[in-house]
Design a protein around this motif. Sequence first.
Motif, mmCIF file in Angstrom:
data_model
loop_
_atom_site.group_PDB
_atom_site.id
_atom_site.type_symbol
_atom_site.label_atom_id
_atom_site.label_comp_id
_atom_site.label_asym_id
_atom_site.label_seq_id
_atom_site.Cartn_x
_atom_site.Cartn_y
_atom_site.Cartn_z
ATOM 1 N N SER A 1 0.727 -1.148 0.141
ATOM 2 C CA SER A 1 0.119 -0.122 -0.036
ATOM 3 C C SER A 1 0.905 1.197 -0.138
ATOM 4 N N ASN A 2 1.858 1.232 0.536
ATOM 5 C CA ASN A 2 3.061 2.314 0.524
ATOM 6 C C ASN A 2 3.369 2.470 -0.748
ATOM 7 N N LEU A 3 3.846 1.540 -1.313
ATOM 8 C CA LEU A 3 4.227 1.646 -2.708
ATOM 9 C C LEU A 3 3.216 2.224 -3.786
ATOM 10 N N VAL A 4 1.923 1.767 -3.551
ATOM 11 C CA VAL A 4 0.798 2.154 -4.299
ATOM 12 C C VAL A 4 0.468 3.810 -3.957
ATOM 13 N N SER B 1 0.943 6.682 -6.790
ATOM 14 C CA SER B 1 -0.304 7.156 -7.190
ATOM 15 C C SER B 1 -0.708 8.409 -6.408
ATOM 16 N N GLY B 2 -0.300 8.538 -5.321
ATOM 17 C CA GLY B 2 -0.423 9.731 -4.350
ATOM 18 C C GLY B 2 -2.025 9.446 -3.704
ATOM 19 N N ARG C 1 4.595 10.489 -6.376
ATOM 20 C CA ARG C 1 3.747 11.477 -6.063
ATOM 21 C C ARG C 1 3.658 11.676 -4.297
ATOM 22 N N GLU C 2 3.304 12.744 -4.000
ATOM 23 C CA GLU C 2 3.133 12.805 -2.536
ATOM 24 C C GLU C 2 1.462 12.592 -2.428
ATOM 25 N N ARG D 1 6.746 21.904 -10.588
ATOM 26 C CA ARG D 1 7.852 20.863 -10.784
ATOM 27 C C ARG D 1 7.291 19.846 -11.984
ATOM 28 N N LEU D 2 6.078 19.397 -11.955
ATOM 29 C CA LEU D 2 5.615 18.458 -12.937
ATOM 30 C C LEU D 2 5.566 19.312 -14.345
#
Lengths: 194, 291, 666
Positions: free
Chosen positions: A14-17, A21-22, A186-187, B97-98
């Motif tokens: 889930s952290n990777l996703v 993806s943010g 993404r953040e 940035r994007l």
Amino acid sequence: MRCLLVEEEVHQFSNLVKALSGEDVSKCYQCGKCSAGCPIASEMEILPNRIIRLIQINSKDTVLSSSTIWLCASCETCFTRCPEEIDLVRVMDVLRRLSLEEGYRCPEEGILRFNRFFLASVKNYGRVHELGLMMKYNLASRQPFKDLGQGIALFRRGKIPLRPQRIKGMDQIKGIFAKSKPFLEREASGGGGR
Amino acid sequence: MRYGYFPGCALHSTAKEFDLSIRLSCPHLDLELVEVPDWSCCGASPGHMISEELALALSVRNLYQAERHDLTTVIAPCAACYSRLKSANKEVREDARLMSRINRVVGEEFTGKVEVRHLIEVLYKDVGLSRIESSVTKPLKGMKFACYYGCLLTRPPKVADFDDVENPIIMDRIVEALGAEPVSWSHKTECCGASFAISRPEIVVRLVDEILKAAQFAAADSIVVACPLCHVNLDMRQSQARNKYGRNYNIPILYISQVIGLAQGEAYKALGLDKHLVSPKDLLKKGLASF
Amino acid sequence: MARVGVFVCWCGSNIAGTVDIETVLEAARRIAEVVHVEDNKYTCSESGQQSIKKAIKEHDLDRVVVASCSPLMHEVTFRRCIESAGLNPYLLEMANLREHCSWVHRNRGEATDKAIKLIGMAVAKVRRLEPLIPIRMPVEKRALVLGGGIAGIQAALDISKAGYLVTLVERLPTIGGHMAQLDKTFPTLDCSACILTPKMGEVLHDENIELLTYSEVEEVRGWVGNFEVQIRKKARSVDMVKCTGCGECIEKCPLKLPSEWDLGLGLRKAIYRPFPQAVPGVPVIDREQCFVFTKGKEKCRACERACPADAIDFEQEDEVIKRRFGAIVVATGFSLFDEKAYGEYGGGQYKDVISALQFERMVNAAGPTGGHIIKPSNGREPRNVVFVQCVGSRDRAKGIPYCSKICCMYTAKQALLLKEHLPESQAYIFCIDIRAGGKNYEEFVNRVQSEYGAIYIRGRVSRIYERGDKLIVKGTDTLAGIPVEVEADLVVLATAIASQSDSPQLARILRIPYDEHGFFSEAHPKLRPVESVTRGIFLAGACQSPKDIPDSVATAGAAAVRVCELFASDELALEPAIALVDAERCSGCLNCLEVCPFEAIREERVDSRRVASVSESICQGCGTCAAVCRSEAITMKGFTSPQLYSQIAAPFEEILKELEVEMPSC
């Protein structure tokens, strides 16, 4: 029975996703509205809400080898109605790319093939040449006469140009294809908005 | 009123009549359309499924082409192109940035001074109903249209923000202004399975059947669309839906621009009405004696 | 020289787990004027308090620092403790080692260091504290209850039974509230009217209770013990004394309008009683609709001719009533989330998609259909009825993240009533989780499934649309993992419990806080659940959070006890830590008057000079006035400038000494 808590940390997937993806899938409390509104749900072996659940419990293999991620039509119904505003379409995009990147077998070969031929057409001409795309797809799928009737009907109405149009800025298009990477990190966004 | 025009790949082939009818009906409304020079494909669904950067870059290239030629507003008649271009525009504008990262990929300096809008939005908001109404020479009296918006004209509301997301009404108002009767029906925004038209046609046939069934239930003569992908599915897969699900459909699928053109007195062939697989000829005989 | 005692609390492991108590004790012993230091596992416990009292006596302490939790939690506790040992209760200072230190830090060394500094600051302040004497005020022994639903009714009756006067103000023409709209109540299936209407009658006949219906509070001034309240009693256009409640006027009124009470399912007249058992039974004229008011004085007047008691009074005017109250109970209840926000469920456009409260009216024998469950579109009996739970609730995107708490239960009840009314019918309930925590609740839900055959489908509905005279409900069964579609004749939406739309306005009038969803905030979620933070204002029922009937009644009773507790003594001790104006220094700019949120400051003349003056009974000691006073004429008792400056400077004492800067003072 499968044990969830193996050596890996349970939040790994889930952290990777989230990073790619943010979208924070931990917000999902499994109301199932995404699956309820999904137009393709009846073709899916694993419903969209279960994909989210599987991400939550770190079942990466099941998710990335599922047909669901390829059957998602990106119609945005789920995201529009999600009570937690999770952009499931964006999550699905990331899952598809991860699946390709990590070499999972795609159970929806046709969809993947179509996508590739589509982009090849864009790469070669800058635009999609529908006739070429359809012919190529049908040949590769070993069903050369699929939709022949429809194709002829369209052709007779002058809707299918024989030759592809090639745009002038092809160098630029080639450059875009060469430079693009599959992922943007993404953040995590609070509301998950686009 | 001068607008950039991004026809998109489909309008140069399977949706030729959409392009024809737009070019024919817009001048009656003082809409001057300037085709975005050397436009390229927006990447559509395959683009973002495979690479996010690619999807953004393909869209931004087109936005840059518009910006470079001083086209501050771009009309995209295809709902998928509209959605891709508009969301890419929104994303790069909101994230400097994007923006610079995508500009590096494209190799140009897009600055974000372009608005992406859909044709029906411009018709409704900029042109206005009264102007549309006054361009009508042959009101479409007695015709019952089911206006079909599909998925990406209103969704997600954070991107497509010009109409009600669950019960959009703009096209209904436009056909009303043309003298026709928009029917209230259930499947305005259901998905037609657009991107699976070729790879998983049986899904499309099932979804098309649902949509046609709903239109038939609402006693619509015809379905009016504003997206080439919706059109090709509803028109081309109708016979298959008929065969598979055993319902007797014969529902012509018309582009909104064709309907406008008809009311403005443009000719059947010139509007590309002869190009549909489900012929609207009988329908139009019923509605417009002059055809 | 002061003799300060420092009492360091472990709070179990809450503080001791992060802060090294031994080091803290050692450091505290080195602080000047500290003559006694000790620690305790739970200082707030009885034994902890005993040891404080003992130390005060043994070490002749004259000031106490308790280094434990937030003063919000236990300042009152420890003030009482030192008071019982003979000290002035205001010679206490708390160092917050828990919320401000151990709970927010991880590094043990740093947390310990900070704890020492916090104690040093507290000692610096406590040394300069002065004894304060609470202000004593008389108490007006009359309570105001706002809202005449079950909570307000219960609170009014309870206070009255204790022998105090009550004024019950209700905005609608009748008391009863939402409970009077219901048919049966879960899980016992008591008839709502049967258990409520006797209480409504009791209110009407209770000599201690003044009932003001069709009335609203406009202004509240003053403070606990002495609220001055202005109430507008709207013109009913019917003389309440003359009217016998015969109803002839209603019969004769020619105007038929949609009834709010029946949520549009039935009609009422322009002169009406919301429902036949309304209390008071005196009708009211809807002036926005009545011909006399919309078309002219000479029009219609049918009701006037019909009235045998000559009670109709078109000329009646609003009455403004002013009263003094010692305490206020807010019981203004809830409103229901508007399903229009759900475009995917038809956005209120489909006639056969109704809200749960509409269903309740329909199934009620006294309701618009006489207790018959029908499809509003054609009047036919439905067979398949779909209940959709969580419409609004648990939907952050639609603005309500919380669970409305009562919908699972009322939906189960409605499914049961459906089967009892229409044995051929079938209920389908789309739910997410079934929340049935409560006495006999879970058992009730189980019965609805096993005995009444209701089918529960776990999954939220995504779409409802009409197909002919049927409704297609698209959902998913998340347990089976398959999409489902139900062809329904009637759909009932369990709409969320929302706050009253005007609760923020009322909160401003009452000067009480409310949360982001418009529910009034309690002073403490666990220990003071029926008190607002404003003293003397109490909360009952669903105006504080979604509640079912038992919870509403329980909180009403609790609020009533709090009121009686206040009224039990003739005088009220008010917090003495308030603002004091030095008239000599006051320049008379009156900036303080402008900023005071409590209207506690008034203009006064001293030797023909304009100065500010603080009303002791109203001032809450917030300090806003002192902050804006340019001539530093306002002192906050217990928070004077010298006290605060020395507290602030304490951790920097050594640095200041090195730099040869004098300790700041005033």
